[in-house]
Design a protein around this motif. Structure first.
Motif, PDB file in Angstrom:
ATOM      1  N   LEU A   1     -20.088 -28.117  67.708  1.00 29.60           N
ATOM      2  CA  LEU A   1     -19.670 -28.419  66.587  1.00 29.60           C
ATOM      3  C   LEU A   1     -19.679 -26.917  66.207  1.00 29.60           C
ATOM      4  CD1 LEU A   1     -21.977 -30.936  64.669  1.00 29.60           C
ATOM      5  CD2 LEU A   1     -19.900 -31.142  65.418  1.00 29.60           C
ATOM      6  N   ARG A   2     -19.784 -26.375  66.546  1.00 29.94           N
ATOM      7  CA  ARG A   2     -19.772 -24.567  65.950  1.00 29.94           C
ATOM      8  C   ARG A   2     -18.028 -23.633  67.021  1.00 29.94           C
ATOM      9  NH1 ARG A   2     -22.383 -21.111  63.557  1.00 29.94           N
ATOM     10  NH2 ARG A   2     -24.749 -22.050  64.197  1.00 29.94           N
ATOM     11  N   ARG A   3     -17.618 -24.883  67.764  1.00 33.78           N
ATOM     12  CA  ARG A   3     -16.827 -24.644  69.146  1.00 33.78           C
ATOM     13  C   ARG A   3     -15.363 -25.380  68.250  1.00 33.78           C
ATOM     14  NH1 ARG A   3     -15.959 -22.481  73.542  1.00 33.78           N
ATOM     15  NH2 ARG A   3     -14.055 -22.324  72.575  1.00 33.78           N
ATOM     16  N   VAL A   4     -15.989 -26.243  67.540  1.00 28.07           N
ATOM     17  CA  VAL A   4     -14.896 -27.041  66.907  1.00 28.07           C
ATOM     18  C   VAL A   4     -14.703 -27.025  65.276  1.00 28.07           C
ATOM     19  CG1 VAL A   4     -14.896 -28.490  69.049  1.00 28.07           C
ATOM     20  CG2 VAL A   4     -15.982 -29.338  66.682  1.00 28.07           C
ATOM     21  N   CYS A   5     -14.925 -26.309  64.546  1.00 25.81           N
ATOM     22  CA  CYS A   5     -15.438 -26.156  63.481  1.00 25.81           C
ATOM     23  C   CYS A   5     -14.852 -25.593  62.410  1.00 25.81           C
ATOM     24  CB  CYS A   5     -16.761 -25.904  62.647  1.00 25.81           C
ATOM     25  SG  CYS A   5     -16.965 -24.461  63.191  1.00 25.81           S
ATOM     26  N   ALA A   6     -13.598 -24.896  63.472  1.00 25.82           N
ATOM     27  CA  ALA A   6     -12.484 -24.096  62.975  1.00 25.82           C
ATOM     28  C   ALA A   6     -11.109 -25.173  62.778  1.00 25.82           C
ATOM     29  CB  ALA A   6     -12.645 -23.094  63.554  1.00 25.82           C
ATOM     30  N   ARG A   7     -11.766 -26.543  63.951  1.00 32.12           N
ATOM     31  CA  ARG A   7      -9.905 -27.469  63.555  1.00 32.12           C
ATOM     32  C   ARG A   7     -10.181 -28.301  62.953  1.00 32.12           C
ATOM     33  NH1 ARG A   7      -9.720 -28.003  69.884  1.00 32.12           N
ATOM     34  NH2 ARG A   7      -8.433 -29.891  68.655  1.00 32.12           N
ATOM     35  N   THR A   8     -11.144 -28.223  61.639  1.00 31.60           N
ATOM     36  CA  THR A   8     -11.875 -29.309  60.527  1.00 31.60           C
ATOM     37  C   THR A   8     -11.771 -28.008  59.151  1.00 31.60           C
ATOM     38  OG1 THR A   8     -12.451 -31.112  59.493  1.00 31.60           O
ATOM     39  CG2 THR A   8     -14.183 -29.117  61.746  1.00 31.60           C
ATOM     40  N   ASP A   9     -11.245 -28.697  58.220  1.00 28.48           N
ATOM     41  CA  ASP A   9     -11.648 -28.222  57.071  1.00 28.48           C
ATOM     42  C   ASP A   9     -12.144 -28.944  56.000  1.00 28.48           C
ATOM     43  OD1 ASP A   9     -10.579 -30.759  55.940  1.00 28.48           O
ATOM     44  OD2 ASP A   9      -9.076 -30.102  54.744  1.00 28.48           O
ATOM     45  N   LEU A  10     -14.013 -30.008  56.676  1.00 27.96           N
ATOM     46  CA  LEU A  10     -15.098 -30.395  56.715  1.00 27.96           C
ATOM     47  C   LEU A  10     -16.035 -29.134  56.882  1.00 27.96           C
ATOM     48  CD1 LEU A  10     -14.250 -34.041  57.006  1.00 27.96           C
ATOM     49  CD2 LEU A  10     -14.497 -33.086  54.857  1.00 27.96           C
ATOM     50  N   LEU A  11     -15.947 -29.074  58.081  1.00 22.87           N
ATOM     51  CA  LEU A  11     -16.890 -27.853  58.158  1.00 22.87           C
ATOM     52  C   LEU A  11     -16.970 -26.786  59.006  1.00 22.87           C
ATOM     53  CD1 LEU A  11     -19.675 -28.659  59.676  1.00 22.87           C
ATOM     54  CD2 LEU A  11     -18.563 -28.921  61.651  1.00 22.87           C
TER      55      LEU A  11
ATOM     56  N   PRO B   1     -19.526 -22.172  59.730  1.00 24.22           N
ATOM     57  CA  PRO B   1     -20.238 -22.340  61.206  1.00 24.22           C
ATOM     58  C   PRO B   1     -21.919 -22.153  59.414  1.00 24.22           C
ATOM     59  CG  PRO B   1     -18.858 -20.528  61.152  1.00 24.22           C
ATOM     60  CD  PRO B   1     -18.329 -22.019  59.886  1.00 24.22           C
ATOM     61  N   GLY B   2     -21.698 -21.854  58.235  1.00 24.10           N
ATOM     62  CA  GLY B   2     -22.770 -21.881  57.534  1.00 24.10           C
ATOM     63  C   GLY B   2     -23.512 -23.165  57.166  1.00 24.10           C
ATOM     64  N   ASP B   3     -22.532 -23.711  57.348  1.00 21.87           N
ATOM     65  CA  ASP B   3     -22.956 -25.557  57.348  1.00 21.87           C
ATOM     66  C   ASP B   3     -23.877 -25.668  58.093  1.00 21.87           C
ATOM     67  OD1 ASP B   3     -21.977 -26.018  54.456  1.00 21.87           O
ATOM     68  OD2 ASP B   3     -19.249 -26.126  55.589  1.00 21.87           O
ATOM     69  N   LEU B   4     -23.382 -25.118  59.795  1.00 18.92           N
ATOM     70  CA  LEU B   4     -24.043 -25.326  60.535  1.00 18.92           C
ATOM     71  C   LEU B   4     -25.287 -25.148  60.745  1.00 18.92           C
ATOM     72  CD1 LEU B   4     -21.339 -25.589  63.189  1.00 18.92           C
ATOM     73  CD2 LEU B   4     -22.888 -27.723  62.169  1.00 18.92           C
ATOM     74  N   ASP B   5     -25.313 -24.157  60.164  1.00 19.11           N
ATOM     75  CA  ASP B   5     -26.594 -22.714  60.223  1.00 19.11           C
ATOM     76  C   ASP B   5     -27.534 -23.392  58.832  1.00 19.11           C
ATOM     77  OD1 ASP B   5     -25.738 -21.149  61.752  1.00 19.11           O
ATOM     78  OD2 ASP B   5     -25.036 -19.991  59.889  1.00 19.11           O
ATOM     79  N   ARG B   6     -27.356 -24.264  58.431  1.00 18.04           N
ATOM     80  CA  ARG B   6     -27.645 -24.645  56.830  1.00 18.04           C
ATOM     81  C   ARG B   6     -28.906 -26.616  57.802  1.00 18.04           C
ATOM     82  NH1 ARG B   6     -24.690 -22.933  53.948  1.00 18.04           N
ATOM     83  NH2 ARG B   6     -23.325 -24.108  53.285  1.00 18.04           N
ATOM     84  N   LEU B   7     -28.254 -26.919  58.562  1.00 17.30           N
ATOM     85  CA  LEU B   7     -28.540 -28.113  59.067  1.00 17.30           C
ATOM     86  C   LEU B   7     -30.282 -28.272  59.813  1.00 17.30           C
ATOM     87  CD1 LEU B   7     -25.764 -28.995  61.346  1.00 17.30           C
ATOM     88  CD2 LEU B   7     -26.697 -29.896  59.312  1.00 17.30           C
ATOM     89  N   THR B   8     -31.716 -29.107  59.424  1.00 19.55           N
ATOM     90  CA  THR B   8     -32.348 -29.050  59.940  1.00 19.55           C
ATOM     91  C   THR B   8     -32.655 -30.077  61.205  1.00 19.55           C
ATOM     92  OG1 THR B   8     -32.892 -31.108  58.755  1.00 19.55           O
ATOM     93  CG2 THR B   8     -33.294 -28.812  57.298  1.00 19.55           C
ATOM     94  N   THR B   9     -33.600 -29.579  61.685  1.00 17.00           N
ATOM     95  CA  THR B   9     -33.740 -30.611  63.266  1.00 17.00           C
ATOM     96  C   THR B   9     -33.544 -32.167  63.309  1.00 17.00           C
ATOM     97  OG1 THR B   9     -35.278 -29.064  63.460  1.00 17.00           O
ATOM     98  CG2 THR B   9     -35.454 -31.162  64.533  1.00 17.00           C
TER      99      THR B   9
END
Length: 206
Positions: free
Chosen positions: A41-51, A53-61
């Motif tokens: 997801l981190r590698r592809v997040c730049a290809r969507t306006d929905l996501l 890197p900060g959103d990914l960092d906030r994800l819990t287990t």
């Protein structure tokens, strides 16, 4: 951590299909664990306006576990649909989803799982701009957006450009974006040509 999945610049539904990949050691799953899900997801997040890197960092287990389940389910459904569209005979590439109607159901559910919509902002003296909003987590909305892109891919003429790569041992898919393109990558093309050369040479020697 970087993703193990090959990223070939294909549309995101095809990139997701290609999180199942192969090398000399066999077939691998780049989404096999939480780290793999986050890395892809981190590698592809730049290809969507929905996501972001900060959103990914906030994800819990638990968030990552739910995302992994959704992504792998969608991925397997897309690979079943791709096999149907391409007539893919490769046993190693076969999806865990066996029935076409089951794959369609998974795709449709994923597309509608997290609502998202566009909004316009326009302040006096400024230029209008479009933004995307979602009623759920950004990562979840991104998965639904990939699913919606897949609905478009399989329901329109682009479906006819989808190909299974027949490079030696390959299990990837690609869109044939050039009349002369035969392989998912230059590497697969080189391996296929080497294999043909070897078979011809061995036949001559025999």
């Amino acid at each position: 951590m970087d993703t193990d999945a090959p990223l070939l610049g294909e549309p995101l539904p095809v990139e997701l299909m290609n999180t199942v990949w192969a090398d000399r050691d066999g077939v691998h799953d780049a989404l096999r664990d939480r780290d793999g899900v986050r890395a892809w997801l981190r590698r592809v997040c730049a290809r969507t306006d929905l996501l972001s890197p900060g959103d990914l960092d906030r994800l819990t287990t638990p968030d990552l576990d739910r995302l992994a389940h959704r992504l792998t389910g969608l991925r397997d459904a897309l690979r079943r649909l791709a096999a149907e569209a391409t007539g893919d005979p490769r046993p190693a590439a076969a999806s865990d989803v066996r029935e076409l109607d089951a794959a369609v159901a998974v795709l449709n559910e994923a597309a509608g799982d997290t609502p998202r919509w566009s909004v316009l902002t326009w302040t006096p003296g400024g230029a209008p701009s479009r933004h995307t909003r979602t009623s759920g987590q950004a990562a979840s909305a991104a998965v639904s957006a990939i699913a919606e892109d897949a609905v478009t891919l399989f329901s329109q003429d682009a479906r006819d450009q989808l190909r299974a790569c027949f490079g030696p041992g390959c299990v990837l898919y690609f869109l044939k974006d050039h009349p002369r393109r035969e392989w998912c990558s230059a590497g697969c093309g080189n391996r296929a040509r080497s294999a043909r050369h070897y078979r011809r040479h061995r036949g001559t020697t025999a």
